[in-house]
Design an enzyme around this catalytic site. Structure first.
Site, PDB file in Angstrom:
ATOM      1  N   ILE A 138      14.441  13.597 -34.685  1.00 10.94           N
ATOM      2  CA  ILE A 138      15.060  14.808 -34.671  1.00 10.94           C
ATOM      3  C   ILE A 138      16.751  14.724 -34.629  1.00 10.94           C
ATOM      4  O   ILE A 138      17.218  13.980 -33.833  1.00 10.94           O
ATOM      5  CB  ILE A 138      14.684  15.691 -33.649  1.00 10.94           C
ATOM      6  CG1 ILE A 138      13.038  16.019 -33.679  1.00 10.94           C
ATOM      7  CG2 ILE A 138      15.369  17.081 -33.558  1.00 10.94           C
ATOM      8  CD1 ILE A 138      12.587  17.032 -32.844  1.00 10.94           C
ATOM      9  N   TYR A 139      17.420  15.216 -35.709  1.00 11.65           N
ATOM     10  CA  TYR A 139      18.957  14.960 -35.471  1.00 11.65           C
ATOM     11  C   TYR A 139      19.501  16.040 -35.310  1.00 11.65           C
ATOM     12  O   TYR A 139      19.011  17.385 -35.818  1.00 11.65           O
ATOM     13  CB  TYR A 139      19.380  14.603 -36.911  1.00 11.65           C
ATOM     14  CG  TYR A 139      18.644  13.264 -37.239  1.00 11.65           C
ATOM     15  CD1 TYR A 139      19.339  12.154 -36.731  1.00 11.65           C
ATOM     16  CD2 TYR A 139      17.794  13.230 -38.113  1.00 11.65           C
ATOM     17  CE1 TYR A 139      18.598  10.945 -37.115  1.00 11.65           C
ATOM     18  CE2 TYR A 139      17.257  12.104 -38.440  1.00 11.65           C
ATOM     19  CZ  TYR A 139      17.639  10.770 -37.618  1.00 11.65           C
ATOM     20  OH  TYR A 139      16.939   9.631 -38.163  1.00 11.65           O
ATOM     21  N   CYS A 140      20.566  16.291 -34.344  1.00 16.04           N
ATOM     22  CA  CYS A 140      21.116  17.367 -34.250  1.00 16.04           C
ATOM     23  C   CYS A 140      22.560  17.327 -34.584  1.00 16.04           C
ATOM     24  O   CYS A 140      23.403  16.776 -33.978  1.00 16.04           O
ATOM     25  CB  CYS A 140      21.184  17.578 -32.663  1.00 16.04           C
ATOM     26  SG  CYS A 140      21.610  19.318 -32.024  1.00 16.04           S
TER      27      CYS A 140
END
Ligand SMILES: NC(=O)c1ccc[n+]([C@@H]2O[C@H](COP(=O)([O-])OP(=O)(O)OC[C@H]3O[C@@H](n4cnc5c(N)ncnc54)[C@H](OP(=O)(O)O)[C@@H]3O)[C@@H](O)[C@H]2O)c1
Length: 205
Positions: A138-140
């Site tokens: 998951i990339y923020c």
């Protein structure tokens, strides 16, 4: 393994903001969290808070710009908890109009953390996830380069590995972003939420 309960989630940049809120929320929902950042005093305090509330947490000093540091962070997740189900690549710095001001050093630092740090996370995490036959990145981030990297990762990682990009608009609510991250994790394994865009509304709280 589906849902959040019992999953091992490694969170970079967990010492403040979105990463801290995400660690707190996921631990409340039963995840086993590994916290990483440079300010270990803050990680220590957060890990203690989670443990006192009955959750499961460990922490380790992490500098995402150093590949060996990221490798050791992911190794710690596997040694402490036996596996790594999710890597939340959240560590980042906001660029301060580097191009306009011609600040090459500032641009270098931003690239190091926001782009090279993401590549280090993939290099450390992908072999583990492939060996397990499942996993989720998951990339923020709102950065174009990270979108490009994550699309390529999705195409090349194999069908069992999920890749989600969370794009936070300028927001003062890390908790709102943390809820989006929880949403992406709790989907069934056959649902790969590729992107979530979070925008603040004009209405008051
Ligand atoms: N908040 C927003 O509105 C917004 C909008 C768009 C994108 N984003 C992105 O979302 C992410 C989190 O933002 P935030 O608002 O939560 O920011 P924040 O409160 O400044 O948190 C950034 C985190 O990254 C960590 N970090 C920075 N450099 C690092 C390094 N070299 N190695 C390891 N950790 C490092 C910091 O920890 P240490 O200093 O302790 O290492 C901190 O925990 C960032 O990538 C940001 O660019 C946020």
């Amino acid at each position: 393994m589906s849902g959040i309960e019992g999953k091992v989630v490694a969170i970079t940049g967990a010492s403040s903001g979105i990463g801290e809120a995400t660690a707190r929320l996921l631990a409340q929902r039963g995840a086993r969290v590994l916290l990483g950042a440079r300010r270990i005093g803050r990680l220590n305090a957060l890990a203690n808070e989670i443990l006192e509330a009955g959750g499961s947490a460990r922490y380790q000093a992490l500098d995402v710009t150093r590949r060996a540091s990221m490798q050791s962070f992911i190794d710690e997740a596997t040694e402490a908890f036996g596996r790594v189900d999710v890597i939340v690549n959240n560590a980042g710095v906001m660029p301060r109009s580097a191009l306009e001001e011609g600040e090459v050093d500032e641009g270098d630092r931003t690239l190091d953390v926001n782009v090279r740090g993401v590549l280090h996370g993939i290099a450390a995490g992908l072999p583990r996830m492939r060996a397990q036959g499942s996993g989720q990145f998951i990339y923020c981030a709102s950065k174009f380069a990270v979108h490009a990297i994550s699309e390529r990762l999705r195409q090349e990682a194999g069908g069992d590995i999920r890749v989600t990009v969370i794009s936070p608009g300028a927001t003062e609510s890390p908790t709102a972003i943390a809820r989006s991250i929880a949403f992406a994790i709790e989907q069934p394994e056959d649902v790969d939420t590729s992107e979530i865009i979070v925008r603040p509304t004009a209405s008051p709280h």
